[in-house]
Design a protein around this motif. Structure first.
Motif, mmCIF file in Angstrom:
data_model
loop_
_atom_site.group_PDB
_atom_site.id
_atom_site.type_symbol
_atom_site.label_atom_id
_atom_site.label_comp_id
_atom_site.label_asym_id
_atom_site.label_seq_id
_atom_site.Cartn_x
_atom_site.Cartn_y
_atom_site.Cartn_z
ATOM 1 N N ALA A 214 55.512 39.850 36.996
ATOM 2 C CA ALA A 214 56.997 39.404 37.542
ATOM 3 C C ALA A 214 57.915 39.026 36.477
ATOM 4 O O ALA A 214 57.620 38.208 35.494
ATOM 5 C CB ALA A 214 56.725 38.170 38.457
ATOM 6 N N THR A 215 59.247 39.150 36.614
ATOM 7 C CA THR A 215 60.302 38.838 35.493
ATOM 8 C C THR A 215 60.496 37.452 36.121
ATOM 9 O O THR A 215 60.520 36.909 37.081
ATOM 10 C CB THR A 215 61.286 39.868 35.851
ATOM 11 N N PRO A 216 61.419 36.798 34.814
ATOM 12 C CA PRO A 216 61.881 35.602 35.096
ATOM 13 C C PRO A 216 62.749 35.329 36.447
ATOM 14 O O PRO A 216 62.454 34.327 37.281
ATOM 15 C CB PRO A 216 62.581 35.245 33.954
ATOM 16 N N ALA A 217 63.659 36.387 36.670
ATOM 17 C CA ALA A 217 64.259 36.568 37.837
ATOM 18 C C ALA A 217 63.346 36.480 39.290
ATOM 19 O O ALA A 217 63.788 35.783 40.277
ATOM 20 C CB ALA A 217 65.509 37.581 37.742
ATOM 21 N N GLN A 218 62.419 37.149 39.221
ATOM 22 C CA GLN A 218 61.699 37.318 40.162
ATOM 23 C C GLN A 218 60.834 35.958 40.610
ATOM 24 O O GLN A 218 60.670 35.516 41.895
ATOM 25 C CB GLN A 218 60.770 38.502 40.180
ATOM 26 N N GLU A 219 60.417 35.273 39.488
ATOM 27 C CA GLU A 219 59.901 34.275 39.731
ATOM 28 C C GLU A 219 61.011 33.133 40.306
ATOM 29 O O GLU A 219 60.445 32.177 41.131
ATOM 30 C CB GLU A 219 59.364 33.609 38.275
#
Length: 542
Positions: A380-385
């Motif tokens: 997961a990317t920071p944006a997805q988190e």
């Protein structure tokens, strides 16, 4: 409904709503598309902001309702909340700076992040995360109970039999809360906490000066409370002797001293294990901010002590309510001018919105980092988190809302008693882990599991004069007739099992996890290599 009180209440509620949405641009250095920005406010709050945020997080609306309510109801141990919020600060002065350092060095967002890094165990991290989420849910629900009490006294609840129509004002308040928390993250409760705490201080200071003067002084108030309790004990002597009613009093008798002390100590040890407390701490910009706040936060304990005494003031003022939780709002209704009663109602309701927002953010961060990313989407990317946490924070809020509306309030309150029992069992992995790696990861997991089962079963088995299960936080200490807080006894079991199991596993040379931290990680401060400095609008995000 009092039109003046209602108008003042609505005005202040609208002010904090505007502030909640405006907070999305307050002190923002980057887009709110990562957990450092959305879930921890950019990790840049200083002493002043942190004092309001952490204080607003710990001293909740339900605290301001429940503590004086216990004294109004004559609980001899009800005042334990005051010493426990004094005892806690020397404890956190010692260990929270270490947690801040290692978390900032490694980018940990939750206490479960630290546990996974320290012990190299996703299983132990999962146990800590689940415990935090489960213990926080009834805590959020009880903010709603505090809000409901105020709305009832204000006359804002409909008499309709339709549960949705009856609690529509509560739904509206929580929809607004959910909206600005989603858009602004931790910045929203941090900004609103200024208004909340200012209002609370004004209301309580006025209340403890104005109302006692109006009633004839504190001596008369204490005499009235003692006389009321003596009359109750005399009238219900047979029921008290048979265990069908609880005796009432101001000072705990010798038999209740250990109960009082264990409630204070156990609650103090558990308080900063809650994920929302850790979230407030990790949002600060340096170790010194934490130390300063550990020194300054006892001011809230002074406030809490004054607030608790309003339970006795309500008795002296002749407040008659069947639900003790209505005693303080009803006291304000009876004794304050209409406009100031509106200020008091707003202070309590806003006092529910701040911790409810922080708690939902903390629970969402646990889900995102330690369940979603750890097991469901490791890439997961920071944006997805950040997006995952935003969505889950909504789910948590409305889950708590449905929980408290669908079930008995007494059931919600008694489930919250389990919160302290559950969350205290994470202390060995977190706090002890900040100082030593001696405990074996599997031993910690075993100790946690045994203590959780024993504590939950013991709480379930406690009866009270009004219910068969979850009747209170106290049970008899082994081999004695002394009542002690269940959470503290479960914690002792946890420690014994963990120590014995560690010795056995190390003797059997059971493989331990890899420690991702180093000794120097526990003492670094802002500005040191690898530690993010405070981000300001002029400083680009790394």
């Amino acid at each position: 409904m009092n039109a003046v009180a209602f108008s003042v209440f609505i005005f202040l509620f609208l002010v904090v709503t505007v502030m909640g949405f405006a907070a999305a641009r307050w002190r923002r250095a980057a887009a709110l598309d990562n957990l450092d920005e959305w879930g921890l406010g950019g990790r840049g709050f200083g002493t002043f902001i942190a004092w309001f945020l952490i204080g607003g997080d710990i001293y909740t609306a339900y605290t301001f309702i429940a503590v004086p309510a216990t004294l109004y109801a004559g609980s001899v141990t009800g005042f334990f909340a005051v010493p426990y919020t004094i005892v806690v600060y020397p404890i956190i002065f010692a260990f929270l700076p270490r947690l801040w350092s290692v978390s900032h060095r490694h980018g940990y967002v939750t206490p479960a992040d630290f546990v996974q890094g320290r012990y190299g165990s996703k299983g132990l991290s999962l146990a800590v995360a689940i415990t935090g989420i489960v213990a926080t849910m009834p805590y959020i629900a009880l903010q709603l109970v505090g809000m409901q009490v105020v709305l009832e006294v204000m006359g804002l609840q409909s008499s309709s039999d339709n549960w949705f129509v009856k609690d529509l004002p509560l739904f509206i308040a929580f929809v607004i809360l959910a909206a600005y928390t989603y858009s602004s993250g931790l910045r929203a409760p941090a900004l609103i906490a200024f208004v909340k705490d200012t209002l609370i201080y004004i209301v309580i200071i006025v209340a403890v000066i104005y109302i006692p003067h109006h009633l004839g002084g504190w001596g008369h108030i204490f005499d009235s409370a003692q006389s009321s309790f003596d009359d109750f004990n005399k009238t219900n002597a047979d029921a008290i002797a048979a265990g069908k009613a609880q005796g009432r009093g101001i000072i705990p008798p010798p038999a209740a001293h250990w109960a009082y002390a264990s409630l204070a100590l156990g609650s103090a040890l558990a308080l900063f294990m809650y994920p929302h407390s850790v979230t407030g701490v990790l949002s600060t910009k340096s170790r010194n901010v934490i130390r300063r706040n550990a020194s300054l936060l006892p001011a809230y304990s002074f406030l809490l002590g004054l607030l608790a005494l309003l339970g006795f003031v309500a008795i002296a003022a002749g407040v008659k309510v069947t639900n003790p939780q209505q005693s303080v709002p009803q006291l304000f209704e009876n004794e304050f001018p209409s406009w100031f009663a509106g200020v008091a109602y707003a202070a309590i309701v806003i006092g529910a919105l701040v911790p409810a927002a922080i708690m939902s953010i903390a629970a969402a961060n646990l889900w995102t980092r330690n369940i979603y990313k750890a097991f469901l989407n490791p890439n997961a990317t920071p944006a997805q988190e950040a997006q995952q946490s935003k969505i889950v924070s909504l789910v948590v809020k409305f889950g708590a809302l449905i929980f408290v509306l669908a079930l008995s309030k007494d059931f919600a309150i008694n489930l919250q008693l389990l919160g302290g029992v559950w969350i205290l069992q994470t202390l060995p992995a977190i706090v002890v882990g900040l100082y030593t790696r001696w405990f074996h990861r599997w031993a910690l997991l075993l100790g946690w599991a045994v203590a959780m089962v024993w504590g939950t079963w013991t709480e379930y088995d406690i009866a009270s004069p009004t219910q068969a299960h979850f009747g209170g936080p106290l049970t008899t200490f082994w081999g004695t007739d002394t009542k002690v807080y269940v959470a503290l006894m479960a914690f002792l079991i946890n420690l014994v099992v963990t120590i014995v199991a560690t010795i056995v596993m190390r003797a059997l040379k059971v493989p331990d996890g890899v420690d991702a931290t180093r000794l120097e990680d526990y003492s670094v401060d802002a500005g040191d290599t690898g530690v993010e400095e405070e981000l300001t609008p002029e400083t680009p995000a790394h």
